[in-house]
Design a protein around this motif. Structure first.
Motif, PDB file in Angstrom:
ATOM      1  N   THR A 143       0.909  -1.440   0.296  1.00 49.82           N
ATOM      2  CA  THR A 143       0.142   0.200  -0.130  1.00 49.82           C
ATOM      3  C   THR A 143       0.777   1.468   0.181  1.00 49.82           C
ATOM      4  O   THR A 143       1.725   1.665   1.455  1.00 49.82           O
ATOM      5  N   PRO A 144       0.711   1.921  -0.903  1.00 44.38           N
ATOM      6  CA  PRO A 144       1.671   3.341  -1.076  1.00 44.38           C
ATOM      7  C   PRO A 144       1.579   4.099  -0.272  1.00 44.38           C
ATOM      8  O   PRO A 144       0.238   4.349   0.412  1.00 44.38           O
ATOM      9  N   PRO A 145       2.376   5.045   0.396  1.00 40.53           N
ATOM     10  CA  PRO A 145       1.757   6.435   1.028  1.00 40.53           C
ATOM     11  C   PRO A 145       0.969   7.423   0.464  1.00 40.53           C
ATOM     12  O   PRO A 145       0.212   7.449  -0.450  1.00 40.53           O
ATOM     13  N   SER A 146      -0.775   7.923   0.893  1.00 37.96           N
ATOM     14  CA  SER A 146      -0.706   8.689   0.438  1.00 37.96           C
ATOM     15  C   SER A 146      -0.114   9.926   0.401  1.00 37.96           C
ATOM     16  O   SER A 146       1.045   9.856  -0.219  1.00 37.96           O
ATOM     17  N   ALA A 147      -1.273  10.020  -1.339  1.00 39.80           N
ATOM     18  CA  ALA A 147      -0.331  11.579  -1.780  1.00 39.80           C
ATOM     19  C   ALA A 147      -1.334  12.419  -2.506  1.00 39.80           C
ATOM     20  O   ALA A 147      -2.540  11.909  -2.331  1.00 39.80           O
ATOM     21  N   THR A 148      -1.646  13.446  -2.382  1.00 41.13           N
ATOM     22  CA  THR A 148      -1.934  14.936  -3.381  1.00 41.13           C
ATOM     23  C   THR A 148      -2.064  14.717  -5.373  1.00 41.13           C
ATOM     24  O   THR A 148      -0.273  16.000  -4.857  1.00 41.13           O
ATOM     25  N   PHE A 149      -1.993  14.396  -6.013  1.00 40.48           N
ATOM     26  CA  PHE A 149      -2.032  14.818  -7.375  1.00 40.48           C
ATOM     27  C   PHE A 149      -2.399  16.175  -7.872  1.00 40.48           C
ATOM     28  O   PHE A 149      -3.668  15.874  -7.907  1.00 40.48           O
ATOM     29  N   VAL A 150      -1.972  17.323  -8.350  1.00 39.84           N
ATOM     30  CA  VAL A 150      -2.782  18.206  -8.692  1.00 39.84           C
ATOM     31  C   VAL A 150      -2.384  18.180 -10.317  1.00 39.84           C
ATOM     32  O   VAL A 150      -1.109  18.930 -10.419  1.00 39.84           O
ATOM     33  N   ALA A 151      -3.865  17.864 -10.820  1.00 38.67           N
ATOM     34  CA  ALA A 151      -3.698  17.994 -12.534  1.00 38.67           C
ATOM     35  C   ALA A 151      -3.254  19.077 -12.657  1.00 38.67           C
ATOM     36  O   ALA A 151      -4.137  20.521 -12.418  1.00 38.67           O
ATOM     37  N   ARG A 152      -2.220  19.754 -13.329  1.00 34.87           N
ATOM     38  CA  ARG A 152      -2.512  21.031 -14.049  1.00 34.87           C
ATOM     39  C   ARG A 152      -2.098  20.804 -15.701  1.00 34.87           C
ATOM     40  O   ARG A 152      -0.804  21.342 -16.149  1.00 34.87           O
ATOM     41  N   PRO A 153      -3.275  21.347 -16.782  1.00 33.38           N
ATOM     42  CA  PRO A 153      -2.976  20.147 -17.746  1.00 33.38           C
ATOM     43  C   PRO A 153      -2.432  21.322 -19.155  1.00 33.38           C
ATOM     44  O   PRO A 153      -2.614  22.524 -18.671  1.00 33.38           O
ATOM     45  N   ARG A 154      -1.432  20.661 -19.674  1.00 31.55           N
ATOM     46  CA  ARG A 154      -0.931  21.498 -20.871  1.00 31.55           C
ATOM     47  C   ARG A 154      -1.392  21.833 -22.037  1.00 31.55           C
ATOM     48  O   ARG A 154      -1.341  20.456 -22.631  1.00 31.55           O
ATOM     49  N   PRO A 155      -2.008  22.217 -22.511  1.00 28.17           N
ATOM     50  CA  PRO A 155      -2.942  22.087 -24.601  1.00 28.17           C
ATOM     51  C   PRO A 155      -1.566  21.708 -24.982  1.00 28.17           C
ATOM     52  O   PRO A 155      -0.769  22.485 -24.909  1.00 28.17           O
ATOM     53  N   GLY A 156      -1.780  21.365 -26.252  1.00 25.37           N
ATOM     54  CA  GLY A 156      -0.920  20.621 -27.133  1.00 25.37           C
ATOM     55  C   GLY A 156       0.274  19.492 -27.329  1.00 25.37           C
ATOM     56  O   GLY A 156       0.354  19.195 -28.318  1.00 25.37           O
ATOM     57  N   MET A 157      -0.148  18.958 -26.358  1.00 25.13           N
ATOM     58  CA  MET A 157       0.443  17.218 -26.077  1.00 25.13           C
ATOM     59  C   MET A 157      -0.324  16.450 -26.448  1.00 25.13           C
ATOM     60  O   MET A 157       0.620  15.773 -27.173  1.00 25.13           O
ATOM     61  N   PHE A 158      -1.230  16.476 -26.302  1.00 21.65           N
ATOM     62  CA  PHE A 158      -1.960  15.073 -27.238  1.00 21.65           C
ATOM     63  C   PHE A 158      -3.127  16.138 -27.961  1.00 21.65           C
ATOM     64  O   PHE A 158      -3.136  17.335 -28.191  1.00 21.65           O
ATOM     65  N   VAL A 159      -3.009  16.035 -29.333  1.00 24.38           N
ATOM     66  CA  VAL A 159      -3.809  17.402 -30.206  1.00 24.38           C
ATOM     67  C   VAL A 159      -5.183  16.409 -30.815  1.00 24.38           C
ATOM     68  O   VAL A 159      -4.922  14.465 -30.941  1.00 24.38           O
ATOM     69  N   GLY A 160      -6.345  16.627 -31.049  1.00 29.26           N
ATOM     70  CA  GLY A 160      -7.581  15.324 -31.684  1.00 29.26           C
ATOM     71  C   GLY A 160      -7.621  15.682 -33.318  1.00 29.26           C
ATOM     72  O   GLY A 160      -6.452  16.407 -33.998  1.00 29.26           O
TER      73      GLY A 160
END
Length: 281
Positions: A143-160
């Motif tokens: 079981t891993p330690p608790s964590a808080t992941f804050v997403a900060r999306p970067r436009p343009g790394m994936f495209v449609g």
């Protein structure tokens, strides 16, 4: 920590309290009419790099509402999956797989796309780890330690698809197909329609790594494979479902230092869904 680390580096840092080690492999199982993408929980429990956990790219790290496999999930879903394996603020991540590195680079590219930079790919993955004589572990991950992941999306790394359609007419953008030469030239119509997106060139992702060690080829050899792209301009990589494409993108961005690289997330699976979209053979 560089974005590409070798097994000796990992062995030296294996017990660092802030380091999270994640296996990313997916098993592609042949079924009638195509293949099924399956997690490898049993194989992971049988052997894995010590202190590592398994992330389920086929399910937990994909959009469950998409008709396509492996579509990038929402920021909330991705953050929850990362927190479940102890990844968040103040941690570093090393990613590996046992299938020519492209599963690890997929998770790397998603981490970067969601603004998490303290991540690296293990050069050669499990194959290289075992070849160098390092011990493997068995059983379920702790079981891993608790964590808080804050997403900060970067436009343009994936495209449609809109960006890809525009790129076909844009002389300043190169489209690169990471699938096999046979798929590219149309002799292998595995995805239902033969050929490649118009104007695309071909750099097979599997050819970027040594077939025995699974480590990336030397940088000068990698540069030669992409030399036809020229030194400037945007590059969009694609494959069948946005997996192998991330290995091409990783090499261009992280090893060769190209600044403007994107992955077409839907890739050929999305492109061929509309029969009116053209393909070249």
């Amino acid at each position: 920590m560089d974005s590409l680390v070798d097994v000796h580096w990992l062995a030296e840092h294996l017990d660092d309290p802030d380091l999270r080690i994640l296996e990313c492999t997916v098993d592609l199982v042949a079924v009638a009419g195509g293949f099924s993408a399956e997690p490898i929980h049993a194989a992971f429990d049988a052997e894995h790099i010590p202190n590592s956990a398994y992330v389920d790219l086929a399910n937990e790290l994909s959009d469950p509402d998409s008709e396509l496999r492996f579509t990038v999930p929402s920021a909330q879903r991705f953050a929850a999956a990362m927190e479940a394996v102890g990844v968040g603020e103040g941690t570093r991540v090393v990613l590996y797989d046992r299938r020519f590195t492209m599963w690890a680079t997929r998770v790397f590219w998603m981490l970067k796309a969601f603004g998490f930079d303290e991540c690296a790919v293990l050069d050669g993955g499990l194959a290289s780890w075992k070849a160098e004589g390092f011990a493997v572990a068995e059983g379920a991950a702790a079981t891993p330690p608790s964590a808080t992941f804050v997403a900060r999306p970067r436009p343009g790394m994936f495209v449609g698809i809109d960006e890809v359609e525009a790129a076909i007419e844009d002389a300043g953008t190169c489209i690169v197909n990471a699938l096999s030469p046979q798929n590219h030239d149309g002799t292998d119509p595995s995805y239902g329609r033969p050929g490649h997106i118009p104007g695309a060139t071909n750099v097979f992702a599997v050819s970027l790594v040594d077939p025995d060690t699974h480590r990336y080829l030397p940088a000068d050899e990698l540069a030669t494979k992409f030399a036809h792209l020229g030194p400037q301009g945007r590059v969009i990589t694609y494959c069948g479902g946005g997996i192998a494409a991330t290995s091409d993108a990783f090499v261009l961005s992280e090893i060769l230092g190209r600044p403007d690289v994107a992955v077409y997330d839907g890739s050929l699976s999305e492109w061929i869904a509309d029969p009116s979209r053209p393909l070249e053979v």
